[in-house]
Design a protein around this motif. Sequence first.
Motif, PDB file in Angstrom:
ATOM      1  N   SER A  65      22.712  35.286  -9.798  1.00  0.00           N
ATOM      2  CA  SER A  65      21.673  35.990  -9.678  1.00  0.00           C
ATOM      3  C   SER A  65      21.194  36.688  -9.302  1.00  0.00           C
ATOM      4  O   SER A  65      20.139  37.770  -9.761  1.00  0.00           O
ATOM      5  CB  SER A  65      20.961  34.761  -8.417  1.00  0.00           C
ATOM      6  OG  SER A  65      20.994  32.993  -9.229  1.00  0.00           O
ATOM      7  N   SER A  66      22.026  36.828  -8.458  1.00  0.00           N
ATOM      8  CA  SER A  66      21.703  38.852  -7.551  1.00  0.00           C
ATOM      9  C   SER A  66      21.903  39.720  -8.611  1.00  0.00           C
ATOM     10  O   SER A  66      21.308  40.549  -8.630  1.00  0.00           O
ATOM     11  CB  SER A  66      22.911  38.970  -5.849  1.00  0.00           C
ATOM     12  OG  SER A  66      22.566  40.186  -5.957  1.00  0.00           O
ATOM     13  N   LEU A  67      23.053  39.359  -9.647  1.00  0.00           N
ATOM     14  CA  LEU A  67      23.264  40.125  -9.513  1.00  0.00           C
ATOM     15  C   LEU A  67      22.484  40.755 -11.676  1.00  0.00           C
ATOM     16  O   LEU A  67      21.504  41.867 -11.850  1.00  0.00           O
ATOM     17  CB  LEU A  67      24.841  40.173 -10.573  1.00  0.00           C
ATOM     18  CG  LEU A  67      26.093  40.483  -9.862  1.00  0.00           C
ATOM     19  CD1 LEU A  67      26.999  39.759 -10.155  1.00  0.00           C
ATOM     20  CD2 LEU A  67      25.887  41.902  -9.524  1.00  0.00           C
ATOM     21  N   LEU A  68      21.920  39.547 -12.290  1.00  0.00           N
ATOM     22  CA  LEU A  68      20.964  39.498 -12.771  1.00  0.00           C
ATOM     23  C   LEU A  68      19.174  40.618 -12.243  1.00  0.00           C
ATOM     24  O   LEU A  68      18.939  41.288 -13.160  1.00  0.00           O
ATOM     25  CB  LEU A  68      20.654  38.058 -13.528  1.00  0.00           C
ATOM     26  CG  LEU A  68      19.635  37.828 -14.694  1.00  0.00           C
ATOM     27  CD1 LEU A  68      20.064  38.687 -15.669  1.00  0.00           C
ATOM     28  CD2 LEU A  68      18.411  36.504 -14.893  1.00  0.00           C
ATOM     29  N   LEU A  69      19.173  39.819 -11.117  1.00  0.00           N
ATOM     30  CA  LEU A  69      18.014  40.137  -9.965  1.00  0.00           C
ATOM     31  C   LEU A  69      17.998  41.885 -10.387  1.00  0.00           C
ATOM     32  O   LEU A  69      17.271  42.430 -10.630  1.00  0.00           O
ATOM     33  CB  LEU A  69      17.835  40.168  -8.866  1.00  0.00           C
ATOM     34  CG  LEU A  69      16.408  40.130  -8.464  1.00  0.00           C
ATOM     35  CD1 LEU A  69      15.369  40.830  -8.976  1.00  0.00           C
ATOM     36  CD2 LEU A  69      16.340  39.900  -6.779  1.00  0.00           C
ATOM     37  N   PHE A  70      19.111  42.202  -9.411  1.00  0.00           N
ATOM     38  CA  PHE A  70      19.725  43.954  -9.374  1.00  0.00           C
ATOM     39  C   PHE A  70      19.488  44.994 -10.611  1.00  0.00           C
ATOM     40  O   PHE A  70      18.523  45.954 -11.318  1.00  0.00           O
ATOM     41  CB  PHE A  70      20.942  44.126  -8.866  1.00  0.00           C
ATOM     42  CG  PHE A  70      21.313  45.767  -8.486  1.00  0.00           C
ATOM     43  CD1 PHE A  70      20.789  45.953  -8.216  1.00  0.00           C
ATOM     44  CD2 PHE A  70      22.389  46.184  -9.397  1.00  0.00           C
ATOM     45  CE1 PHE A  70      20.973  47.714  -7.367  1.00  0.00           C
ATOM     46  CE2 PHE A  70      22.607  47.359  -9.447  1.00  0.00           C
ATOM     47  CZ  PHE A  70      22.335  48.200  -8.616  1.00  0.00           C
ATOM     48  N   GLY A  71      20.452  44.141 -11.834  1.00  0.00           N
ATOM     49  CA  GLY A  71      20.545  44.517 -12.874  1.00  0.00           C
ATOM     50  C   GLY A  71      18.990  44.738 -14.018  1.00  0.00           C
ATOM     51  O   GLY A  71      18.622  45.781 -14.035  1.00  0.00           O
ATOM     52  N   VAL A  72      18.362  43.639 -13.716  1.00  0.00           N
ATOM     53  CA  VAL A  72      16.690  43.745 -14.423  1.00  0.00           C
ATOM     54  C   VAL A  72      16.326  44.926 -13.586  1.00  0.00           C
ATOM     55  O   VAL A  72      15.208  45.879 -14.262  1.00  0.00           O
ATOM     56  CB  VAL A  72      16.453  42.809 -13.827  1.00  0.00           C
ATOM     57  CG1 VAL A  72      14.185  42.699 -15.252  1.00  0.00           C
ATOM     58  CG2 VAL A  72      16.967  41.804 -15.348  1.00  0.00           C
ATOM     59  N   SER A  73      15.663  44.457 -12.214  1.00  0.00           N
ATOM     60  CA  SER A  73      15.097  46.014 -11.201  1.00  0.00           C
ATOM     61  C   SER A  73      15.891  47.222 -11.845  1.00  0.00           C
ATOM     62  O   SER A  73      14.587  48.021 -11.494  1.00  0.00           O
ATOM     63  CB  SER A  73      15.611  45.674 -10.546  1.00  0.00           C
ATOM     64  OG  SER A  73      14.845  43.909  -9.985  1.00  0.00           O
ATOM     65  N   TRP A  74      17.344  47.737 -11.707  1.00  0.00           N
ATOM     66  CA  TRP A  74      17.502  49.104 -11.883  1.00  0.00           C
ATOM     67  C   TRP A  74      17.528  49.569 -13.211  1.00  0.00           C
ATOM     68  O   TRP A  74      16.729  51.141 -13.359  1.00  0.00           O
ATOM     69  CB  TRP A  74      19.020  49.319 -12.334  1.00  0.00           C
ATOM     70  CG  TRP A  74      19.892  50.393 -12.068  1.00  0.00           C
ATOM     71  CD1 TRP A  74      19.901  51.051 -10.848  1.00  0.00           C
ATOM     72  CD2 TRP A  74      20.278  51.368 -13.229  1.00  0.00           C
ATOM     73  NE1 TRP A  74      20.633  51.940 -11.200  1.00  0.00           N
ATOM     74  CE2 TRP A  74      20.919  51.994 -13.045  1.00  0.00           C
ATOM     75  CE3 TRP A  74      20.130  49.967 -14.334  1.00  0.00           C
ATOM     76  CZ2 TRP A  74      21.437  52.657 -13.915  1.00  0.00           C
ATOM     77  CZ3 TRP A  74      20.639  51.308 -15.696  1.00  0.00           C
ATOM     78  CH2 TRP A  74      21.176  53.243 -15.091  1.00  0.00           C
ATOM     79  N   ILE A  75      17.324  48.760 -14.380  1.00  0.00           N
ATOM     80  CA  ILE A  75      16.264  49.354 -15.684  1.00  0.00           C
ATOM     81  C   ILE A  75      15.168  49.365 -15.681  1.00  0.00           C
ATOM     82  O   ILE A  75      14.678  50.465 -16.443  1.00  0.00           O
ATOM     83  CB  ILE A  75      17.045  48.028 -16.823  1.00  0.00           C
ATOM     84  CG1 ILE A  75      18.411  47.573 -17.128  1.00  0.00           C
ATOM     85  CG2 ILE A  75      16.244  48.718 -18.318  1.00  0.00           C
ATOM     86  CD1 ILE A  75      18.877  46.716 -18.041  1.00  0.00           C
ATOM     87  N   ALA A  76      14.428  48.691 -15.358  1.00  0.00           N
ATOM     88  CA  ALA A  76      13.196  48.495 -14.626  1.00  0.00           C
ATOM     89  C   ALA A  76      12.879  50.012 -14.401  1.00  0.00           C
ATOM     90  O   ALA A  76      11.688  50.525 -14.928  1.00  0.00           O
ATOM     91  CB  ALA A  76      11.867  47.773 -14.300  1.00  0.00           C
ATOM     92  N   GLU A  77      13.132  50.046 -13.114  1.00  0.00           N
ATOM     93  CA  GLU A  77      13.144  51.447 -12.324  1.00  0.00           C
ATOM     94  C   GLU A  77      13.134  52.327 -13.185  1.00  0.00           C
ATOM     95  O   GLU A  77      13.028  54.118 -13.380  1.00  0.00           O
ATOM     96  CB  GLU A  77      14.290  51.373 -10.956  1.00  0.00           C
ATOM     97  CG  GLU A  77      13.473  50.496  -9.878  1.00  0.00           C
ATOM     98  CD  GLU A  77      14.101  50.409  -9.101  1.00  0.00           C
ATOM     99  OE1 GLU A  77      15.382  51.104  -8.680  1.00  0.00           O
ATOM    100  OE2 GLU A  77      14.157  49.657  -7.659  1.00  0.00           O
ATOM    101  N   ARG A  78      14.880  52.814 -13.948  1.00  0.00           N
ATOM    102  CA  ARG A  78      14.808  53.983 -14.980  1.00  0.00           C
ATOM    103  C   ARG A  78      13.817  53.728 -15.547  1.00  0.00           C
ATOM    104  O   ARG A  78      13.456  54.948 -16.594  1.00  0.00           O
ATOM    105  CB  ARG A  78      15.927  53.283 -15.836  1.00  0.00           C
ATOM    106  CG  ARG A  78      17.662  53.118 -14.532  1.00  0.00           C
ATOM    107  CD  ARG A  78      18.262  55.133 -14.232  1.00  0.00           C
ATOM    108  NE  ARG A  78      17.315  55.353 -13.428  1.00  0.00           N
ATOM    109  CZ  ARG A  78      17.738  54.527 -11.809  1.00  0.00           C
ATOM    110  NH1 ARG A  78      17.843  52.859 -10.892  1.00  0.00           N
ATOM    111  NH2 ARG A  78      17.080  55.076 -10.361  1.00  0.00           N
ATOM    112  N   ILE A  79      12.982  52.597 -16.695  1.00  0.00           N
ATOM    113  CA  ILE A  79      12.349  53.315 -17.468  1.00  0.00           C
ATOM    114  C   ILE A  79      10.860  53.626 -16.841  1.00  0.00           C
ATOM    115  O   ILE A  79      10.421  54.052 -17.564  1.00  0.00           O
ATOM    116  CB  ILE A  79      12.019  51.341 -18.135  1.00  0.00           C
ATOM    117  CG1 ILE A  79      13.470  51.535 -19.035  1.00  0.00           C
ATOM    118  CG2 ILE A  79      10.792  51.812 -19.354  1.00  0.00           C
ATOM    119  CD1 ILE A  79      13.152  49.995 -19.870  1.00  0.00           C
TER     120      ILE A  79
END
Length: 444
Positions: A41-55
Amino acid sequence: MTREAAYGLSAAGSHPYRAIPPQARALLPLVLPALLIGVGSSLLLFGVSWIAERIQHLLWDTLPDGLGVSGTSAGWTMAMLTAAGVAVGLIVWKFPGHTGPDPATRGLVDPPLPVGILPGVLLAAVITLAGGVSLGPENPITSINVALACALGMKVMPRQSGAVWVSLAVAGTVGALFGTPVAAALILSEASGVPDPRPLWDRLFAPLVAAGAGSVTTVLIAAPALTVRSSPYPGPRLIDAVSAMAIASAAAVVTLAAVYVFPHVHRVFHRLGHPVLMLTAGGLVLGALGVLGGQLTLFKGLEQMKELTADPGAHSAGNLLLLALVKLAALVVAASCGFQGGRIFPAVFIGVALGMFAHALVTTVPMPVAIAAAVLGVLLATTRQGWLSLFMAAVLAADVHLLPLLCVAALPAWFVVTGRPEMLIKGAQTEGALPGAARPRSVD
């Protein structure tokens, strides 16, 4: 040595495992799944947040710089929010399952979604976060984690009920979101469900394992900080308790006004009858609100509230009130027109702005008291979860001396909000969800 002794059996022929009480034996099989779900759950949250921040960086910094325009200009703000509405509208229209039920009908803890619609939910959530929409990641990320945990868990351990996997995924996600398992325990303690005769700690044991794993993973990866900068609290005074009660109650009243407006705004957008039209219109309105309130009123609000409190003297009382009301209006619009996102983080920003406004009006009220009490009132009206609201207000202030004041302030504020409508579309209004989801062939 007897054969029984060689194999670790007692003289009575029983295995040491059987000496463990039945209640403890029932908890052991869920420890490993809880750990895996929490970390995942944490890894998915971090991955989505990281991608959203890059975009987000690409859309709001790199691209406008390359075009020679300002990423904070009114035109760019309008263009980005409108484009986000068009993009999410197309996803709702064309993706399998149309991203599921209307987000306005779903809370933080809800039944699992079909796995087939998760790609659409995920993509819509990323665009919502990156595009400047005033919603947080908590609801869609929790929905995705719940759906995946239930689908995998029921295959691996079919004897466990679906409610078990829901609780583990919710706990793991909430622990990851806030960087502590305490918030997960508080949310699950308030969640309604089938009566369970087991002691509270037995019921929360496996979810706390998942929440602990999720929070530790998040802390190790990202080290989140939910606190805001403010002057130190000088110490408890009776007048501070009175001030906290007044501010929390007033903040709850202001937020309740938006809660009452919410279903009417939802109805207006849904009269457009098509997800692309509905979300494009929502994006246009959010763009106009972004122009009115400025960059601080965009996005989920976590970084923006830190920027707001970094220099409180730069904002007049009128400007702080404007920021709070614009963000509140943006939250209502974003949550009602079909964007994927949660309400907690924008609500915290609203509370911070209202608390700073209260301090600007009456400077004798300490800033930490004003901010924490206002956040408490806004969250009570928005989420209707007392323990979570109290926890968020206390964590934001980061001062244990404020906790007794907040406990007292929660009482009149809860009296204001209890029995009132929630910021959630229920009953007959839930039928049909988004237009595309209700009648998928009628919009083709």
